[in-house]
Design an enzyme around this catalytic site. Structure first.
Site, PDB file in Angstrom:
ATOM      1  N   GLU A  39       9.598  -9.487   0.006  1.00  0.00           N
ATOM      2  CA  GLU A  39       9.669  -8.038  -0.229  1.00  0.00           C
ATOM      3  C   GLU A  39      10.083  -7.237   1.011  1.00  0.00           C
ATOM      4  O   GLU A  39      10.314  -6.047   0.923  1.00  0.00           O
ATOM      5  CB  GLU A  39       8.327  -7.524  -0.759  1.00  0.00           C
ATOM      6  CG  GLU A  39       7.220  -7.584   0.267  1.00  0.00           C
ATOM      7  CD  GLU A  39       6.325  -6.366   0.191  1.00  0.00           C
ATOM      8  OE1 GLU A  39       6.425  -5.609  -0.764  1.00  0.00           O
ATOM      9  OE2 GLU A  39       5.540  -6.202   1.137  1.00  0.00           O
ATOM     10  N   ASN A  40      10.179  -7.920   2.171  1.00  0.00           N
ATOM     11  CA  ASN A  40      10.632  -7.252   3.401  1.00  0.00           C
ATOM     12  C   ASN A  40      11.936  -7.847   3.930  1.00  0.00           C
ATOM     13  O   ASN A  40      12.250  -7.724   5.115  1.00  0.00           O
ATOM     14  CB  ASN A  40       9.560  -7.370   4.498  1.00  0.00           C
ATOM     15  CG  ASN A  40       8.267  -6.676   4.130  1.00  0.00           C
ATOM     16  OD1 ASN A  40       7.244  -7.325   3.944  1.00  0.00           O
ATOM     17  ND2 ASN A  40       8.309  -5.369   3.984  1.00  0.00           N
ATOM     18  N   ASN A  68       4.121  -4.375  -2.258  1.00  0.00           N
ATOM     19  CA  ASN A  68       4.190  -2.906  -2.248  1.00  0.00           C
ATOM     20  C   ASN A  68       5.577  -2.350  -1.940  1.00  0.00           C
ATOM     21  O   ASN A  68       5.891  -1.222  -2.298  1.00  0.00           O
ATOM     22  CB  ASN A  68       3.170  -2.339  -1.241  1.00  0.00           C
ATOM     23  CG  ASN A  68       3.308  -2.941   0.138  1.00  0.00           C
ATOM     24  OD1 ASN A  68       3.347  -4.167   0.290  1.00  0.00           O
ATOM     25  ND2 ASN A  68       3.370  -2.103   1.149  1.00  0.00           N
ATOM     26  N   HIS A  69       6.430  -3.144  -1.255  1.00  0.00           N
ATOM     27  CA  HIS A  69       7.779  -2.649  -0.905  1.00  0.00           C
ATOM     28  C   HIS A  69       8.850  -3.065  -1.911  1.00  0.00           C
ATOM     29  O   HIS A  69      10.038  -2.901  -1.632  1.00  0.00           O
ATOM     30  CB  HIS A  69       8.180  -3.133   0.488  1.00  0.00           C
ATOM     31  CG  HIS A  69       7.427  -2.439   1.590  1.00  0.00           C
ATOM     32  ND1 HIS A  69       7.534  -1.083   1.830  1.00  0.00           N
ATOM     33  CD2 HIS A  69       6.542  -2.918   2.507  1.00  0.00           C
ATOM     34  CE1 HIS A  69       6.755  -0.760   2.853  1.00  0.00           C
ATOM     35  NE2 HIS A  69       6.133  -1.840   3.268  1.00  0.00           N
ATOM     36  N   HIS A 179       1.308 -10.225   2.937  1.00  0.00           N
ATOM     37  CA  HIS A 179       1.367  -8.817   3.314  1.00  0.00           C
ATOM     38  C   HIS A 179       1.009  -8.512   4.766  1.00  0.00           C
ATOM     39  O   HIS A 179       1.603  -7.641   5.366  1.00  0.00           O
ATOM     40  CB  HIS A 179       0.508  -7.924   2.399  1.00  0.00           C
ATOM     41  CG  HIS A 179       0.510  -6.471   2.769  1.00  0.00           C
ATOM     42  ND1 HIS A 179       1.625  -5.666   2.623  1.00  0.00           N
ATOM     43  CD2 HIS A 179      -0.459  -5.661   3.299  1.00  0.00           C
ATOM     44  CE1 HIS A 179       1.330  -4.429   3.036  1.00  0.00           C
ATOM     45  NE2 HIS A 179       0.087  -4.403   3.460  1.00  0.00           N
ATOM     46  N   HIS A 181       1.451 -10.365   7.408  1.00  0.00           N
ATOM     47  CA  HIS A 181       2.469 -10.944   8.297  1.00  0.00           C
ATOM     48  C   HIS A 181       1.889 -11.782   9.429  1.00  0.00           C
ATOM     49  O   HIS A 181       2.604 -12.188  10.336  1.00  0.00           O
ATOM     50  CB  HIS A 181       3.401  -9.861   8.877  1.00  0.00           C
ATOM     51  CG  HIS A 181       4.229  -9.159   7.856  1.00  0.00           C
ATOM     52  ND1 HIS A 181       5.364  -8.451   8.171  1.00  0.00           N
ATOM     53  CD2 HIS A 181       4.095  -9.067   6.510  1.00  0.00           C
ATOM     54  CE1 HIS A 181       5.888  -7.928   7.068  1.00  0.00           C
ATOM     55  NE2 HIS A 181       5.124  -8.287   6.053  1.00  0.00           N
TER      56      HIS A 181
HETATM   57 FE   LIG Z   1       3.645  -5.803   1.776  1.00  0.00          FE
END
Ligand SMILES: [Fe+2]
Length: 268
Positions: A39-40, A68-69, A179, A181
């Site tokens: 997601e990143n 969330n992203h 999430h 990282h």
């Molecule tokens: Fe995240």
């Protein structure tokens, strides 16, 4: 059956490390199935694009999860409707594009369920994750609906992740957090046979603040001159877990954290 789960891919650095190394790593470690939280992965370090998904699928990724992203690159809202190998959190408010759970059939007819959940504490608002998980387990059973169940729990705090791990114990093959990282050092098999690690860590440049340029990030904390966060561009280290599943029970025989790259070693 061996499954490699890789934590949040950050920016170009994370993407290129995966594209250059995944095929040989899968071969070397005899991996049967690969799941990546991406997601990143977009150039900006937030969101994901269709182009990145295609590159990942072409280099051996079977399923992509998110968090969330997920919608930060708007084009993905259309793409996810046509691509069931990309998941968004299952407990997003309805209606949301795409799916948060899917069952994937391997060439040997093994059914692998992948469930992408998102936490409630310090995260974007979404449906109560424990209520949703309870409901999910009332309607889905290991070795009935699927041979293996992998849960990606995208969340900020360790206690919520820990609780979800125990909640799924005996009912999933692996529960792994994403999430933050930063990989946690707690990979283990829980009492009823589910493999667990609180956070998989990221696939990105660790000479950074969770994948983002460190000088800029420090300046933001200092409230000095800074710009919007942007990804660090040094050589990435890949982080995740490898779980070996027993196909008779769907539970885990072995789990170990996976680190590929040099940045998390205690040397200069
Ligand atoms: Fe995240």
């Amino acid at each position: 059956m061996k499954i490699l789960f890789l934590g949040d891919v950050v920016g170009i650095s994370g993407c290129s490390k995966i594209l250059r190394n995944l095929k040989s790593e899968v071969e070397k470690r005899q991996i049967d199935f690969v799941i990546v939280n991406a997601e990143n992965s977009a150039e900006a370090g937030v969101g994901i694009t269709g182009e990145i998904c295609k590159d990942f699928f072409n280099c051996g990724v079977n399923v992509i999860t998110s968090g969330n992203h997920v919608w930060d690159q708007k084009e993905i809202m259309n793409y996810i409707e046509k691509e069931n190998r990309l998941l968004r959190p299952y407990n997003l408010f309805k209606p949301s594009p795409g799916k948060g759970f899917e069952i994937y059939k391997t060439t040997n007819d093994i059914k692998i369920g992948v469930l992408n959940l998102m936490g409630n504490v310090f995260m974007k608002k979404c449906e109560d994750v424990f209520e949703v998980a309870k409901n999910f387990l009332q309607n889905h059973t290991l070795k009935v609906d699927y041979d293996i169940l992998i849960v990606d729990f995208h969340g900020e705090i360790t206690s919520e992740k820990n609780a979800i791990g125990h909640f799924f114990d005996g009912k999933a093959s692996l529960v792994v957090g994403t999430h933050t990282h930063i990989p946690t050092n707690d990979a283990r098999i829980l009492k009823n046979g589910t493999a667990y690690q609180t956070d998989a860590g990221m696939c990105g440049d660790y000479d950074s603040v969770i994948g983002m340029d460190k000088e800029n990030s420090i300046n933001r904390f200092l409230k000095e001159s800074s710009v919007k966060h942007f990804p660090a561009t040094g050589d990435a280290t890949l982080s995740g877990v490898i779980v070996d599943c027993d196909l008779k029970t769907g539970l885990s025989k072995n789990v170990e954290s996976y680190i590929f790259g040099s940045q998390l070693k205690n040397t200069l």
